[in-house]
Enzyme design. Sequence first.
Site, mmCIF file in Angstrom:
data_model
loop_
_atom_site.group_PDB
_atom_site.id
_atom_site.type_symbol
_atom_site.label_atom_id
_atom_site.label_comp_id
_atom_site.label_asym_id
_atom_site.label_seq_id
_atom_site.Cartn_x
_atom_site.Cartn_y
_atom_site.Cartn_z
ATOM 1 N N PRO A 43 0.818 -1.212 0.000
ATOM 2 C CA PRO A 43 0.000 0.000 0.000
ATOM 3 C C PRO A 43 0.853 1.265 0.000
ATOM 4 C CG PRO A 43 -0.566 -1.458 1.849
ATOM 5 C CD PRO A 43 0.610 -2.039 1.187
ATOM 6 N N GLY A 84 2.182 4.109 -4.773
ATOM 7 C CA GLY A 84 1.920 4.950 -5.940
ATOM 8 C C GLY A 84 1.230 4.232 -7.086
ATOM 9 N N THR A 129 -2.089 3.873 -7.659
ATOM 10 C CA THR A 129 -3.170 4.710 -8.171
ATOM 11 C C THR A 129 -2.593 5.888 -8.954
ATOM 12 O OG1 THR A 129 -4.291 4.148 -6.142
ATOM 13 C CG2 THR A 129 -5.298 5.863 -7.469
ATOM 14 N N HIS A 134 18.693 0.002 28.764
ATOM 15 C CA HIS A 134 18.138 -0.862 27.712
ATOM 16 C C HIS A 134 18.572 -0.355 26.326
ATOM 17 C CE1 HIS A 134 14.808 -3.524 26.204
ATOM 18 N NE2 HIS A 134 15.000 -2.761 25.150
ATOM 19 N N GLU A 135 18.371 0.930 26.104
ATOM 20 C CA GLU A 135 18.703 1.482 24.778
ATOM 21 C C GLU A 135 20.203 1.456 24.525
ATOM 22 O OE1 GLU A 135 16.461 1.764 22.674
ATOM 23 O OE2 GLU A 135 14.827 1.631 24.106
ATOM 24 N N HIS A 191 21.308 -1.936 23.368
ATOM 25 C CA HIS A 191 21.160 -2.175 21.919
ATOM 26 C C HIS A 191 22.319 -1.546 21.156
ATOM 27 C CE1 HIS A 191 17.195 -3.853 21.980
ATOM 28 N NE2 HIS A 191 16.619 -2.777 22.481
#
Length: 633
Positions: free
Chosen positions: A205, A208, A210, A424-425, A428
């Site tokens: 979806p 582009g 349409t 936590h971040e 990562h």
Amino acid sequence: MAKIPKPKNSLLFYYGLAILILAIFNWLGKPYLEEEKVKTVDYSTFMEMTEQKSIERIEMDENHIIFKGTDGQKYQTGPMMDPMLVERLKTSGIPFAAEIRETPSFIMSLIVNWILPIIIFFALGQYMSRRMFGGGGGPGNMFSFGKSNAKVFDPSTATIRFSDVAGEDEAKENLSEIVDYLHNPNKYTSIGASMPKGVLLVGPPGTGKTMLAKAVAGEASVPFFSIAGSEFVEMFVGMGASKVRDLFKQAKEKAPCIVFIDEVDAIGQKRHGTVMGNDEREQTLNQLLTEMDGFGGNSGVIILAATNRPDSLDPALLRPGRFDRRVPVELPDLEGREEILKVHAKKIKLTADVDFHTIARMAAGASGAELANIINEGALRAVRSNRSEVCQADLEESVEVVIAGYQKKHRILSDKEKRTVAYHEIGHALVAARQSGSAPVQKITIIPRTSGALGYTMQVEEKDKYLLSREDLENKIATLTGGRAAEDVAFGVITTGAANDIEQATKLARSMISRYGMSDEFGMVALETVTNQYLGGDTTLACSAATQEAIDRQVIALVKKQYETAKGILLENRDALNRLSDYLYEKETITGEEFMQILNQFPADDTPAEKEAVTIEPSEATGEPDDSETIYL
Ligand code: ADP
């Protein structure tokens, strides 16, 4: 500027009708409403007043005696079995009469008994027909059963061209042949070639599809019929089929032209041959198949259809002679994203510092519609901050809004929670940074977002990657588990914050084993197939229960192993973890450069001797200085 459309005339019609009905009722009810106040008295009072001749006039019917006193007051009482009453009244000389109710005039009764009910029924009928047949077409729609409600765009009003559709070069190339044919059919017919009757645009979806269909019509300067698949499907069996017939009839009259059916899967789904099938949909599909067979390849009618579920379409629809050409409209690559951003940015005022390349890199995986939205969000942010131009920070923030939602300014995390999120971040980011080949960290934030994220680490690849090695995928899983591992290493406590990471890590690990042939035990055997490629990529397992069990065991082992790897990395870099987490806790948002600057103070094996203070200029550190002034929706 776009004008706000005026309410339709039909609304005026209903208001007028309502006022008319009210006026009629008012007129009819007026005599009764205006009636004077009548005082109810008992019969003895009536008799007394008669004897005293304090009554001006008496009117009576079988249920009431109404009389007007000499004091001007109107009275009423109930009748009694009083055979002498008439005699007494006669002697008293008071004028009396049996009441004659005014009968409504002929015209009045005609209006009340005939015209009014007809008007009410007609209005109700109109209203019902609008609800049932989806409106459009104004009054008289009740009589347009089976007419296609395709929107027809005149070539003179077509505004979309291929140049408005950025990226998607392959799709444009494919479709420009059709434009060429519509311009110059002889070139093709003279050699004996015939154009494909139907072209199916497939893709996720918002990529582009349409727009491309409209651009084909715009480029070819031919009429463009646009209808959504769902508009064919009606409540009554056979209605959709007659709409298809009508649409093709109109199209043939206007040939050369383009018919665009959006979301064709609404009518084109596989027929299942079950007794309790959806008759209406099947009949509509049958009619579509028949119509597509019914006109010649060179009749000048080209049917474009769009879908994001090509696998669910009926094979009969896809066979050569119907939708025989399939044009993939994929998510844009880095270059495509940059182009799309530029096309949409033409409409807005920008500062000179805007770098579309960075925005395009940050928005990896975004569709054209999302990119258009990013530009608009950026412009709205500039307006909110009372600026007249959109700057780089606006666009970067709007990428994050599209990915993770708005910042939640008022979610108050406790001190402990905030610290946990920071660890936590950083977990990562640190695991990613200490592994070779991981995408560089662009930004880390612990400001909660409306999507529910309490913080996130944004990694941005330098370029689009089309192939991922086993090592890349394992590193990704390790990075995903890094958040939980950091909580464990720092506090020895694990929290619910890792739910999304766990989901993603498991999905990756499962794909490695069941789809990418990356397990030693199963080798190159497809144990799972993707069924819904463009809409979320659902999978179905195709293996025995015993194999499923083995897959589960391997997935668990793989994720566990990467979790241990992540934990190992964090233990080795314990001091860097603490320092970075403290820094993030304090600043709430840090950039990839700040992160690397601090991390580079620590050697890869993290010896405690390197722990001297790291100084970073505050202006550099905050990343987005004007953030705090922004009001979010
Ligand atoms: P689809 O039909 O594939 O779901 P649309 O064609 O309706 O998607 O696209 C929705 C909007 O997204 C368009 O109106 C346009 O603003 C934007 N868009 C999508 N793809 C592109 C593109 N390649 N170039 C420019 N704009 C695009």
